[in-house]
Design an enzyme around this catalytic site. Structure first.
Site, PDB file in Angstrom:
ATOM      1  N   HIS A 199      -2.761  11.003   0.695  1.00  0.00           N
ATOM      2  CA  HIS A 199      -2.281  10.713   2.094  1.00  0.00           C
ATOM      3  C   HIS A 199      -1.768  11.966   2.530  1.00  0.00           C
ATOM      4  CE1 HIS A 199      -0.786   7.238   4.676  1.00  0.00           C
ATOM      5  NE2 HIS A 199      -0.554   8.443   5.362  1.00  0.00           N
TER       6      HIS A 199
ATOM      7  N   ASN B  20      -7.296   1.767  10.233  1.00  0.00           N
ATOM      8  CA  ASN B  20      -6.241   1.660  10.388  1.00  0.00           C
ATOM      9  C   ASN B  20      -6.193   1.806  12.084  1.00  0.00           C
ATOM     10  OD1 ASN B  20      -5.462   2.602   7.922  1.00  0.00           O
ATOM     11  ND2 ASN B  20      -4.771   4.366   8.168  1.00  0.00           N
TER      12      ASN B  20
ATOM     13  N   ARG C  17       0.722  -1.232   0.062  1.00  0.00           N
ATOM     14  CA  ARG C  17      -0.242   0.106   0.011  1.00  0.00           C
ATOM     15  C   ARG C  17       0.786   1.246  -0.061  1.00  0.00           C
ATOM     16  NH1 ARG C  17      -2.808   2.824   4.985  1.00  0.00           N
ATOM     17  NH2 ARG C  17      -3.682   4.569   3.633  1.00  0.00           N
TER      18      ARG C  17
ATOM     19  N   GLU D 282      -3.782  -0.328   8.223  1.00  0.00           N
ATOM     20  CA  GLU D 282      -2.461   0.061   8.931  1.00  0.00           C
ATOM     21  C   GLU D 282      -2.430  -0.442  10.515  1.00  0.00           C
ATOM     22  OE1 GLU D 282      -1.259   4.206   9.373  1.00  0.00           O
ATOM     23  OE2 GLU D 282      -1.824   4.633   7.183  1.00  0.00           O
TER      24      GLU D 282
HETATM   25  C1  NOJ Z   1      -1.260   7.178  10.562  1.00  0.00           C
HETATM   26  C2  NOJ Z   1      -1.008   7.424   9.061  1.00  0.00           C
HETATM   27  O1  NOJ Z   1      -1.588   7.076   7.907  1.00  0.00           O
HETATM   28  C3  NOJ Z   1       0.438   7.636   8.741  1.00  0.00           C
HETATM   29  O2  NOJ Z   1       0.966   8.495   7.886  1.00  0.00           O
HETATM   30  C4  NOJ Z   1       1.273   7.678  10.103  1.00  0.00           C
HETATM   31  O3  NOJ Z   1       2.688   7.556   9.559  1.00  0.00           O
HETATM   32  C5  NOJ Z   1       1.017   6.366  10.723  1.00  0.00           C
HETATM   33  N1  NOJ Z   1      -0.369   6.324  11.125  1.00  0.00           N
HETATM   34  C6  NOJ Z   1       1.937   6.317  12.078  1.00  0.00           C
HETATM   35  O4  NOJ Z   1       1.683   7.547  13.043  1.00  0.00           O
END
Ligand code: NOJ
Length: 500
Positions: free
Chosen positions: A141, A325, A96, A397
Protein backbone atom coordinates in the site's frame (compact mmCIF):
# COMPACT_ATOMS: atom_id res chain seq x y z
CA UNK A 1 -35.03 -12.50 4.65
CA UNK A 2 -36.23 -9.01 3.80
CA UNK A 3 -39.28 -9.22 6.07
CA UNK A 4 -37.32 -10.94 8.81
CA UNK A 5 -34.87 -8.03 8.63
CA UNK A 6 -37.70 -5.49 8.88
CA UNK A 7 -39.12 -7.12 11.99
CA UNK A 8 -35.78 -7.44 13.77
CA UNK A 9 -34.69 -3.89 12.93
CA UNK A 10 -38.06 -2.39 13.83
CA UNK A 11 -38.19 -4.16 17.18
CA UNK A 12 -34.62 -3.24 18.05
CA UNK A 13 -34.70 0.38 17.01
CA UNK A 14 -38.36 1.31 17.05
CA UNK A 15 -38.57 2.57 13.49
CA UNK A 16 -41.78 2.88 11.54
CA UNK A 17 -43.02 0.34 9.00
CA UNK A 18 -43.07 3.04 6.35
CA UNK A 19 -39.26 3.21 6.37
CA UNK A 20 -37.55 1.23 3.69
CA UNK A 21 -35.23 -1.46 4.94
CA UNK A 22 -32.59 -2.89 2.64
CA UNK A 23 -31.18 -6.18 3.86
CA UNK A 24 -27.93 -7.52 2.43
CA UNK A 25 -27.56 -11.15 1.35
CA UNK A 26 -26.61 -13.74 3.97
CA UNK A 27 -22.83 -13.95 4.30
CA UNK A 28 -22.30 -10.39 3.00
CA UNK A 29 -19.17 -9.10 4.73
CA UNK A 30 -18.81 -5.70 6.33
CA UNK A 31 -15.38 -4.37 7.23
CA UNK A 32 -13.06 -1.42 7.66
CA UNK A 33 -9.71 -0.62 6.11
CA UNK A 34 -6.38 1.05 6.94
CA UNK A 35 -2.81 0.95 5.63
CA UNK A 36 0.58 0.56 7.30
CA UNK A 37 2.21 3.96 6.75
CA UNK A 38 -1.04 5.75 7.54
CA UNK A 39 -1.53 4.19 10.99
CA UNK A 40 1.46 2.22 12.30
CA UNK A 41 4.04 4.83 13.22
CA UNK A 42 7.14 3.12 14.65
CA UNK A 43 8.89 4.34 11.54
CA UNK A 44 12.33 3.28 12.83
CA UNK A 45 11.26 0.79 15.51
CA UNK A 46 13.55 -2.18 15.90
CA UNK A 47 15.25 -3.00 12.59
CA UNK A 48 12.64 -1.50 10.25
CA UNK A 49 14.04 -0.22 6.96
CA UNK A 50 13.35 3.25 5.56
CA UNK A 51 10.36 3.65 3.25
CA UNK A 52 9.96 6.18 0.46
CA UNK A 53 7.50 8.10 2.63
CA UNK A 54 9.95 8.27 5.54
CA UNK A 55 12.45 9.77 3.09
CA UNK A 56 10.00 12.12 1.38
CA UNK A 57 8.47 13.67 4.48
CA UNK A 58 11.81 13.99 6.26
CA UNK A 59 13.41 15.75 3.32
CA UNK A 60 10.37 17.74 2.25
CA UNK A 61 7.99 18.42 5.15
CA UNK A 62 5.88 20.57 2.84
CA UNK A 63 4.91 17.46 0.88
CA UNK A 64 1.91 17.20 3.21
CA UNK A 65 -0.51 20.09 3.70
CA UNK A 66 0.07 20.45 7.46
CA UNK A 67 3.81 19.55 7.28
CA UNK A 68 3.12 16.36 9.20
CA UNK A 69 4.23 12.79 8.54
CA UNK A 70 3.55 9.20 9.57
CA UNK A 71 6.44 8.81 12.06
CA UNK A 72 3.96 8.11 14.84
CA UNK A 73 0.60 8.34 13.06
CA UNK A 74 -2.00 6.40 15.12
CA UNK A 75 0.83 4.49 16.79
CA UNK A 76 -0.82 1.22 15.85
CA UNK A 77 2.60 -0.37 16.10
CA UNK A 78 1.92 -0.20 19.85
CA UNK A 79 -1.86 0.32 19.95
CA UNK A 80 -2.90 -2.65 17.80
CA UNK A 81 -4.85 -4.27 20.64
CA UNK A 82 -7.06 -1.20 20.83
CA UNK A 83 -7.53 -1.36 17.05
CA UNK A 84 -8.82 -4.91 17.39
CA UNK A 85 -11.14 -3.85 20.21
CA UNK A 86 -12.62 -1.14 17.98
CA UNK A 87 -13.22 -3.56 15.14
CA UNK A 88 -14.86 -5.97 17.57
CA UNK A 89 -16.94 -3.16 19.13
CA UNK A 90 -18.53 -2.55 15.73
CA UNK A 91 -18.92 -6.29 15.14
CA UNK A 92 -17.08 -6.10 11.80
CA UNK A 93 -16.46 -9.29 9.87
CA UNK A 94 -13.31 -8.15 8.06
CA UNK A 95 -10.33 -5.90 8.79
CA UNK A 96 -8.29 -4.84 5.78
CA UNK A 97 -4.79 -3.64 6.67
CA UNK A 98 -1.47 -3.60 4.87
CA UNK A 99 1.98 -4.92 5.59
CA UNK A 100 4.88 -2.53 5.55
CA UNK A 101 7.42 -4.02 3.14
CA UNK A 102 10.43 -2.33 4.85
CA UNK A 103 9.18 -3.42 8.29
CA UNK A 104 9.11 -7.08 7.28
CA UNK A 105 12.09 -6.99 4.91
CA UNK A 106 14.35 -4.17 6.18
CA UNK A 107 16.73 -4.47 3.22
CA UNK A 108 13.83 -4.59 0.76
CA UNK A 109 14.97 -8.08 -0.25
CA UNK A 110 14.21 -11.51 1.14
CA UNK A 111 17.77 -12.14 2.37
CA UNK A 112 16.69 -11.02 5.82
CA UNK A 113 13.29 -11.18 7.55
CA UNK A 114 12.74 -8.98 10.59
CA UNK A 115 11.69 -10.94 13.71
CA UNK A 116 10.05 -7.82 15.13
CA UNK A 117 8.14 -7.21 11.90
CA UNK A 118 7.03 -10.82 11.72
CA UNK A 119 5.89 -10.79 15.36
CA UNK A 120 3.94 -7.58 14.90
CA UNK A 121 1.86 -8.95 12.02
CA UNK A 122 1.50 -12.38 13.65
CA UNK A 123 0.12 -10.76 16.79
CA UNK A 124 -2.29 -8.66 14.79
CA UNK A 125 -3.53 -11.58 12.69
CA UNK A 126 -3.89 -13.90 15.68
CA UNK A 127 -5.60 -11.18 17.71
CA UNK A 128 -8.13 -10.63 14.94
CA UNK A 129 -8.84 -14.31 14.47
CA UNK A 130 -9.29 -14.77 18.23
CA UNK A 131 -12.15 -12.24 17.98
CA UNK A 132 -13.58 -13.90 14.90
CA UNK A 133 -12.48 -11.09 12.56
CA UNK A 134 -11.16 -12.06 9.15
CA UNK A 135 -7.86 -10.41 8.16
CA UNK A 136 -7.70 -9.14 4.57
CA UNK A 137 -4.12 -8.20 3.83
CA UNK A 138 -2.89 -5.67 1.32
CA UNK A 139 0.67 -6.69 0.52
CA UNK A 140 1.68 -3.29 -0.85
CA UNK A 141 0.00 0.00 0.00
CA UNK A 142 2.41 2.61 -1.40
CA UNK A 143 5.26 2.38 1.19
CA UNK A 144 8.09 1.05 -0.97
CA UNK A 145 11.46 0.36 0.71
CA UNK A 146 13.81 3.25 -0.08
CA UNK A 147 16.48 0.66 -0.97
CA UNK A 148 14.29 -0.52 -3.86
CA UNK A 149 13.58 3.06 -4.87
CA UNK A 150 17.32 3.70 -5.02
CA UNK A 151 17.48 0.94 -7.63
CA UNK A 152 14.81 2.57 -9.77
CA UNK A 153 11.63 1.59 -7.90
CA UNK A 154 8.57 1.00 -10.06
CA UNK A 155 10.43 2.17 -13.19
CA UNK A 156 12.80 -0.82 -13.01
CA UNK A 157 11.29 -3.96 -14.60
CA UNK A 158 13.12 -6.15 -12.03
CA UNK A 159 10.75 -4.84 -9.39
CA UNK A 160 8.16 -7.39 -10.55
CA UNK A 161 10.48 -10.14 -9.26
CA UNK A 162 11.48 -8.27 -6.11
CA UNK A 163 7.84 -7.64 -5.26
CA UNK A 164 7.03 -11.29 -5.93
CA UNK A 165 9.84 -12.42 -3.62
CA UNK A 166 8.35 -10.20 -0.91
CA UNK A 167 4.85 -11.52 -1.60
CA UNK A 168 6.14 -15.09 -1.34
CA UNK A 169 7.57 -14.31 2.12
CA UNK A 170 4.21 -12.86 3.17
CA UNK A 171 2.22 -15.86 1.86
CA UNK A 172 4.67 -18.24 3.56
CA UNK A 173 4.51 -16.50 6.94
CA UNK A 174 0.80 -15.69 7.11
CA UNK A 175 -0.95 -17.76 4.43
CA UNK A 176 -2.06 -20.47 6.86
CA UNK A 177 -4.38 -17.91 8.51
CA UNK A 178 -5.09 -15.27 5.86
CA UNK A 179 -7.47 -16.17 3.05
CA UNK A 180 -8.06 -12.82 1.33
CA UNK A 181 -5.21 -10.90 -0.28
CA UNK A 182 -4.70 -7.71 -2.23
CA UNK A 183 -1.37 -7.66 -4.04
CA UNK A 184 -1.16 -3.92 -4.75
CA UNK A 185 -3.36 -1.05 -3.75
CA UNK A 186 -4.50 1.41 -6.44
CA UNK A 187 -1.84 1.13 -9.13
CA UNK A 188 -3.04 4.43 -10.54
CA UNK A 189 -2.14 6.18 -7.31
CA UNK A 190 1.24 4.39 -7.25
CA UNK A 191 2.13 5.55 -10.76
CA UNK A 192 0.26 8.81 -11.33
CA UNK A 193 0.96 9.86 -7.74
CA UNK A 194 4.55 8.68 -7.53
CA UNK A 195 5.51 10.02 -10.96
CA UNK A 196 3.26 13.04 -10.48
CA UNK A 197 3.51 15.55 -7.72
CA UNK A 198 1.55 14.08 -4.86
CA UNK A 199 2.87 10.76 -3.53
CA UNK A 200 6.40 9.48 -2.84
CA UNK A 201 8.82 9.28 -4.52
CA UNK A 202 7.43 12.42 -6.27
CA UNK A 203 9.59 11.95 -9.35
CA UNK A 204 7.65 14.17 -11.69
CA UNK A 205 7.87 12.32 -14.99
CA UNK A 206 4.48 12.11 -16.66
CA UNK A 207 5.99 11.29 -20.07
CA UNK A 208 8.04 8.19 -19.33
CA UNK A 209 8.26 7.17 -15.64
CA UNK A 210 4.50 7.10 -15.29
CA UNK A 211 4.14 4.48 -18.04
CA UNK A 212 7.13 2.34 -17.06
CA UNK A 213 5.49 2.15 -13.66
CA UNK A 214 2.10 1.30 -15.20
CA UNK A 215 3.50 -1.72 -16.97
CA UNK A 216 5.63 -2.90 -14.07
CA UNK A 217 2.85 -2.77 -11.47
CA UNK A 218 0.62 -4.91 -13.65
CA UNK A 219 3.40 -7.45 -14.17
CA UNK A 220 4.24 -7.44 -10.46
CA UNK A 221 0.63 -8.17 -9.59
CA UNK A 222 0.40 -10.97 -12.15
CA UNK A 223 3.59 -12.66 -10.93
CA UNK A 224 2.56 -12.46 -7.30
CA UNK A 225 -0.91 -13.79 -8.18
CA UNK A 226 0.57 -16.74 -10.07
CA UNK A 227 2.92 -17.61 -7.22
CA UNK A 228 -0.04 -17.82 -4.85
CA UNK A 229 -2.10 -19.72 -7.36
CA UNK A 230 0.57 -22.35 -8.00
CA UNK A 231 2.33 -22.67 -4.65
CA UNK A 232 -0.15 -21.68 -1.97
CA UNK A 233 -3.73 -21.94 -3.21
CA UNK A 234 -3.72 -25.76 -3.33
CA UNK A 235 -3.11 -25.91 0.44
CA UNK A 236 -4.60 -22.65 1.70
CA UNK A 237 -7.51 -22.03 -0.71
CA UNK A 238 -7.31 -18.24 -0.43
CA UNK A 239 -8.21 -15.54 -2.96
CA UNK A 240 -5.98 -12.82 -4.41
CA UNK A 241 -6.70 -9.63 -6.34
CA UNK A 242 -5.57 -6.01 -6.78
CA UNK A 243 -7.58 -2.88 -5.92
CA UNK A 244 -8.76 -0.29 -8.42
CA UNK A 245 -9.67 2.79 -8.18
CA UNK A 246 -10.99 5.99 -6.76
CA UNK A 247 -12.66 8.14 -9.38
CA UNK A 248 -15.69 7.51 -11.52
CA UNK A 249 -16.51 9.66 -14.58
CA UNK A 250 -19.71 10.60 -16.41
CA UNK A 251 -20.14 12.91 -19.41
CA UNK A 252 -21.60 16.40 -19.11
CA UNK A 253 -23.39 15.86 -22.44
CA UNK A 254 -23.42 13.46 -25.39
CA UNK A 255 -20.50 15.21 -27.06
CA UNK A 256 -18.34 14.41 -24.02
CA UNK A 257 -19.00 10.67 -24.10
CA UNK A 258 -15.91 9.66 -26.06
CA UNK A 259 -13.65 11.70 -23.77
CA UNK A 260 -15.36 10.14 -20.76
CA UNK A 261 -14.76 6.65 -22.13
CA UNK A 262 -11.10 7.50 -22.53
CA UNK A 263 -10.97 8.80 -18.95
CA UNK A 264 -12.39 5.47 -17.79
CA UNK A 265 -9.81 3.62 -19.87
CA UNK A 266 -7.09 5.81 -18.38
CA UNK A 267 -8.14 5.34 -14.76
CA UNK A 268 -9.87 2.03 -14.59
CA UNK A 269 -9.03 0.21 -17.83
CA UNK A 270 -5.26 0.79 -17.74
CA UNK A 271 -4.99 -1.57 -14.79
CA UNK A 272 -8.08 -3.74 -15.30
CA UNK A 273 -8.13 -4.48 -19.03
CA UNK A 274 -4.84 -6.44 -18.98
CA UNK A 275 -6.15 -8.61 -16.13
CA UNK A 276 -9.93 -8.92 -16.48
CA UNK A 277 -10.75 -8.54 -20.18
CA UNK A 278 -10.97 -11.51 -22.56
CA UNK A 279 -8.34 -10.16 -24.96
CA UNK A 280 -5.91 -8.79 -22.34
CA UNK A 281 -3.28 -6.09 -22.95
CA UNK A 282 -3.70 -2.33 -22.73
CA UNK A 283 -7.07 -0.78 -23.61
CA UNK A 284 -6.68 -0.13 -27.34
CA UNK A 285 -7.90 3.47 -27.71
CA UNK A 286 -5.87 4.63 -24.74
CA UNK A 287 -2.73 2.92 -25.99
CA UNK A 288 -3.14 4.55 -29.41
CA UNK A 289 -3.68 7.99 -27.92
CA UNK A 290 -0.64 7.81 -25.62
CA UNK A 291 1.59 6.39 -28.36
CA UNK A 292 0.58 9.01 -30.92
CA UNK A 293 1.01 11.86 -28.45
CA UNK A 294 4.50 10.51 -27.71
CA UNK A 295 5.43 10.45 -31.41
CA UNK A 296 4.19 14.03 -31.73
CA UNK A 297 6.47 14.97 -28.81
CA UNK A 298 9.43 13.41 -30.60
CA UNK A 299 9.67 10.08 -28.79
CA UNK A 300 10.69 7.20 -31.02
CA UNK A 301 9.12 4.45 -28.96
CA UNK A 302 5.62 4.06 -27.53
CA UNK A 303 5.66 5.92 -24.21
CA UNK A 304 3.56 3.20 -22.59
CA UNK A 305 5.74 0.12 -23.16
CA UNK A 306 3.89 -2.58 -25.06
CA UNK A 307 3.22 -5.99 -23.57
CA UNK A 308 4.66 -8.97 -25.46
CA UNK A 309 2.18 -11.68 -26.52
CA UNK A 310 3.61 -13.87 -23.79
CA UNK A 311 3.09 -11.14 -21.17
CA UNK A 312 -0.48 -10.58 -22.33
CA UNK A 313 -1.28 -14.25 -21.74
CA UNK A 314 0.62 -14.33 -18.47
CA UNK A 315 -1.32 -11.38 -17.03
CA UNK A 316 -4.80 -12.18 -18.37
CA UNK A 317 -7.01 -13.92 -15.81
CA UNK A 318 -4.81 -13.27 -12.77
CA UNK A 319 -7.69 -12.55 -10.41
CA UNK A 320 -10.05 -14.28 -8.01
CA UNK A 321 -12.42 -11.31 -7.57
CA UNK A 322 -12.60 -7.61 -8.43
CA UNK A 323 -11.59 -5.23 -5.63
CA UNK A 324 -13.05 -1.77 -6.03
CA UNK A 325 -12.11 1.40 -4.16
CA UNK A 326 -14.73 4.04 -4.86
CA UNK A 327 -15.00 7.57 -3.49
CA UNK A 328 -16.26 10.18 -5.92
CA UNK A 329 -17.56 11.00 -9.38
CA UNK A 330 -16.50 13.77 -11.77
CA UNK A 331 -18.40 15.05 -14.76
CA UNK A 332 -16.20 15.21 -17.85
CA UNK A 333 -16.18 18.06 -20.35
CA UNK A 334 -14.10 17.60 -23.48
CA UNK A 335 -11.55 20.43 -23.76
CA UNK A 336 -11.87 22.50 -26.93
CA UNK A 337 -8.72 22.87 -29.09
CA UNK A 338 -6.36 25.29 -27.31
CA UNK A 339 -8.46 25.34 -24.12
CA UNK A 340 -6.54 25.10 -20.84
CA UNK A 341 -6.94 21.73 -19.15
CA UNK A 342 -7.02 21.59 -15.35
CA UNK A 343 -4.42 19.82 -13.26
CA UNK A 344 -4.65 16.06 -12.89
CA UNK A 345 -6.19 14.38 -10.89
CA UNK A 346 -8.54 16.93 -9.38
CA UNK A 347 -9.50 19.42 -12.08
CA UNK A 348 -8.77 17.72 -15.38
CA UNK A 349 -6.57 15.31 -17.31
CA UNK A 350 -4.33 16.92 -19.95
CA UNK A 351 -3.38 13.65 -21.72
CA UNK A 352 -7.05 12.92 -22.37
CA UNK A 353 -8.05 16.58 -22.90
CA UNK A 354 -10.70 16.39 -20.21
CA UNK A 355 -11.87 19.01 -17.75
CA UNK A 356 -13.83 17.98 -14.68
CA UNK A 357 -16.82 19.54 -13.01
CA UNK A 358 -19.41 18.92 -10.35
CA UNK A 359 -22.98 17.91 -11.16
CA UNK A 360 -25.92 20.18 -10.36
CA UNK A 361 -26.88 19.96 -6.73
CA UNK A 362 -24.00 17.70 -5.74
CA UNK A 363 -22.50 18.47 -2.34
CA UNK A 364 -18.78 18.28 -1.61
CA UNK A 365 -16.94 16.63 1.27
CA UNK A 366 -14.10 18.50 3.05
CA UNK A 367 -11.65 18.46 0.11
CA UNK A 368 -13.11 20.61 -2.67
CA UNK A 369 -12.58 17.91 -5.32
CA UNK A 370 -14.56 15.28 -3.40
CA UNK A 371 -18.00 15.46 -5.01
CA UNK A 372 -20.83 13.48 -3.50
CA UNK A 373 -22.80 11.41 -5.97
CA UNK A 374 -23.51 7.93 -4.55
CA UNK A 375 -25.23 6.80 -7.77
CA UNK A 376 -21.76 6.86 -9.33
CA UNK A 377 -20.88 3.77 -7.31
CA UNK A 378 -23.71 1.75 -8.84
CA UNK A 379 -22.82 3.00 -12.32
CA UNK A 380 -19.20 2.01 -11.78
CA UNK A 381 -20.20 -1.47 -10.60
CA UNK A 382 -22.29 -1.86 -13.77
CA UNK A 383 -19.39 -0.64 -15.93
CA UNK A 384 -17.16 -3.33 -14.43
CA UNK A 385 -19.68 -6.02 -15.29
CA UNK A 386 -20.31 -4.68 -18.81
CA UNK A 387 -16.60 -4.65 -19.54
CA UNK A 388 -15.33 -7.71 -17.72
CA UNK A 389 -18.34 -9.97 -17.26
CA UNK A 390 -19.96 -11.42 -14.15
CA UNK A 391 -17.11 -11.15 -11.67
CA UNK A 392 -17.42 -11.37 -7.92
CA UNK A 393 -16.80 -7.88 -6.55
CA UNK A 394 -15.68 -6.67 -3.14
CA UNK A 395 -15.89 -2.96 -2.37
CA UNK A 396 -12.53 -2.65 -0.62
CA UNK A 397 -12.71 1.10 0.10
CA UNK A 398 -15.47 3.68 0.30
CA UNK A 399 -15.58 6.54 2.74
CA UNK A 400 -16.16 10.18 3.50
CA UNK A 401 -13.48 12.85 3.96
CA UNK A 402 -14.35 15.19 6.79
CA UNK A 403 -12.37 18.26 7.76
CA UNK A 404 -13.15 18.92 11.39
CA UNK A 405 -12.69 17.22 14.70
CA UNK A 406 -15.67 16.08 16.71
CA UNK A 407 -17.78 13.02 17.14
CA UNK A 408 -20.91 14.14 15.35
CA UNK A 409 -20.49 13.20 11.70
CA UNK A 410 -23.91 13.02 10.12
CA UNK A 411 -22.35 13.61 6.67
CA UNK A 412 -20.34 10.39 7.01
CA UNK A 413 -23.46 8.49 8.08
CA UNK A 414 -25.41 9.90 5.11
CA UNK A 415 -22.60 8.99 2.76
CA UNK A 416 -22.32 5.44 4.09
CA UNK A 417 -26.08 4.89 3.99
CA UNK A 418 -26.39 6.25 0.44
CA UNK A 419 -23.43 4.23 -0.85
CA UNK A 420 -24.80 1.10 0.81
CA UNK A 421 -28.16 1.78 -0.81
CA UNK A 422 -26.46 1.94 -4.22
CA UNK A 423 -24.59 -1.27 -3.43
CA UNK A 424 -27.86 -2.98 -2.46
CA UNK A 425 -29.51 -1.79 -5.69
CA UNK A 426 -26.57 -3.11 -7.70
CA UNK A 427 -27.01 -6.50 -6.03
CA UNK A 428 -30.78 -6.82 -6.15
CA UNK A 429 -31.85 -4.72 -9.14
CA UNK A 430 -28.84 -5.21 -11.40
CA UNK A 431 -27.90 -8.73 -10.28
CA UNK A 432 -24.23 -7.94 -9.63
CA UNK A 433 -22.36 -10.38 -7.41
CA UNK A 434 -21.06 -8.13 -4.62
CA UNK A 435 -19.84 -9.96 -1.54
CA UNK A 436 -18.60 -7.27 0.79
CA UNK A 437 -18.32 -3.59 1.74
CA UNK A 438 -15.18 -2.36 3.48
CA UNK A 439 -15.19 1.24 4.56
CA UNK A 440 -12.25 3.63 4.69
CA UNK A 441 -11.35 4.11 7.43
CA UNK A 442 -11.40 2.46 10.82
CA UNK A 443 -9.98 5.67 12.33
CA UNK A 444 -8.53 9.07 11.41
CA UNK A 445 -5.04 8.60 10.05
CA UNK A 446 -2.26 10.17 7.99
CA UNK A 447 -4.03 11.10 4.74
CA UNK A 448 -0.90 11.51 2.55
CA UNK A 449 -0.91 15.01 1.05
CA UNK A 450 -3.82 15.91 3.36
CA UNK A 451 -1.78 15.09 6.49
CA UNK A 452 -3.96 14.88 9.60
CA UNK A 453 -6.32 17.64 8.49
CA UNK A 454 -8.42 15.34 6.31
CA UNK A 455 -10.37 12.87 8.44
CA UNK A 456 -11.87 9.63 7.21
CA UNK A 457 -12.28 7.86 10.57
CA UNK A 458 -15.26 6.13 12.09
CA UNK A 459 -13.18 6.59 15.23
CA UNK A 460 -11.68 9.96 16.02
CA UNK A 461 -8.01 9.85 17.00
CA UNK A 462 -6.54 12.40 19.39
CA UNK A 463 -3.17 13.04 17.78
CA UNK A 464 -2.12 15.18 20.75
CA UNK A 465 -2.32 12.34 23.25
CA UNK A 466 0.58 9.93 23.69
CA UNK A 467 -1.81 6.96 23.50
CA UNK A 468 -3.42 8.36 20.34
CA UNK A 469 -6.76 7.91 22.11
CA UNK A 470 -9.50 6.62 19.85
CA UNK A 471 -13.17 7.53 20.39
CA UNK A 472 -16.12 6.29 18.35
CA UNK A 473 -17.91 8.84 16.21
CA UNK A 474 -21.67 8.59 15.59
CA UNK A 475 -20.83 6.88 12.31
CA UNK A 476 -19.14 4.04 14.23
CA UNK A 477 -22.35 3.46 16.17
CA UNK A 478 -24.36 3.68 12.98
CA UNK A 479 -22.11 1.15 11.26
CA UNK A 480 -22.32 -1.19 14.26
CA UNK A 481 -26.09 -1.20 13.81
CA UNK A 482 -25.83 -1.81 10.10
CA UNK A 483 -23.49 -4.75 10.67
CA UNK A 484 -25.59 -6.26 13.45
CA UNK A 485 -28.76 -6.22 11.38
CA UNK A 486 -27.13 -6.67 7.98
CA UNK A 487 -29.41 -3.86 6.81
CA UNK A 488 -29.73 -0.15 6.14
CA UNK A 489 -32.77 2.06 6.35
CA UNK A 490 -33.17 4.54 3.54
CA UNK A 491 -35.47 7.47 2.91
CA UNK A 492 -36.09 7.86 6.62
CA UNK A 493 -34.85 9.97 9.48
CA UNK A 494 -34.20 7.13 11.87
CA UNK A 495 -30.42 7.40 11.59
CA UNK A 496 -30.48 11.06 12.58
CA UNK A 497 -31.01 10.36 16.28
CA UNK A 498 -28.11 8.29 17.46
CA UNK A 499 -27.23 8.99 21.07
CA UNK A 500 -23.59 8.76 21.94
C1 NOJ B 1 -7.15 5.60 -1.28
C2 NOJ B 1 -6.02 4.92 -0.58
O1 NOJ B 1 -6.03 3.54 -0.73
C3 NOJ B 1 -5.88 5.32 0.87
O2 NOJ B 1 -4.54 5.18 1.22
C4 NOJ B 1 -6.39 6.74 1.08
O3 NOJ B 1 -6.14 7.20 2.36
C5 NOJ B 1 -7.86 6.75 0.79
N1 NOJ B 1 -8.12 6.27 -0.55
C6 NOJ B 1 -8.51 8.10 0.97
O4 NOJ B 1 -7.93 9.04 0.15
Amino acid sequence: MYYYGVVVFSVLFGVSWSDKLLTFPPGFKFGASTSAYQIEGGWNASDKGESIFDRLYHERPDASMDHSNGEIACDSYHQWRRDIDMIAEMGLHVYRFSISWPRLLPTGFNNYISEAGKNYYNNLIDGLLARNIEPLITIFHFDLPQSIQDLGGWANPLIADWFTDYARVVYTLFGDRVKMWITLNEPMAICDGGYGDFLAPKIVDPDVGLYLCSKNVVLAHAKAWRVYDEEFKPKYHGKVSMTNLFFWYEPVSDEDKETTDLMLEYCEGRFSHPIYSKEGGWPKKLQKLITEQGYEQGYWRPRMPEFTEEEIKFIRGTYDFYALNHYTTNLVKKAKPGEKVGAWPFDGQPIIGANFQKGNGWKTAAPSWFYIYPEGLRHQLNWIRENYGDITIFITENGYAGGSTGLRDQERIDSMRDNLEQTWLAIYEDGIDIRGYITWSLMDNFEWIGGYSVKYGLYEVDFNSTERTRTPRESALYYERVVKTGSVFVHSDEDKHIEL
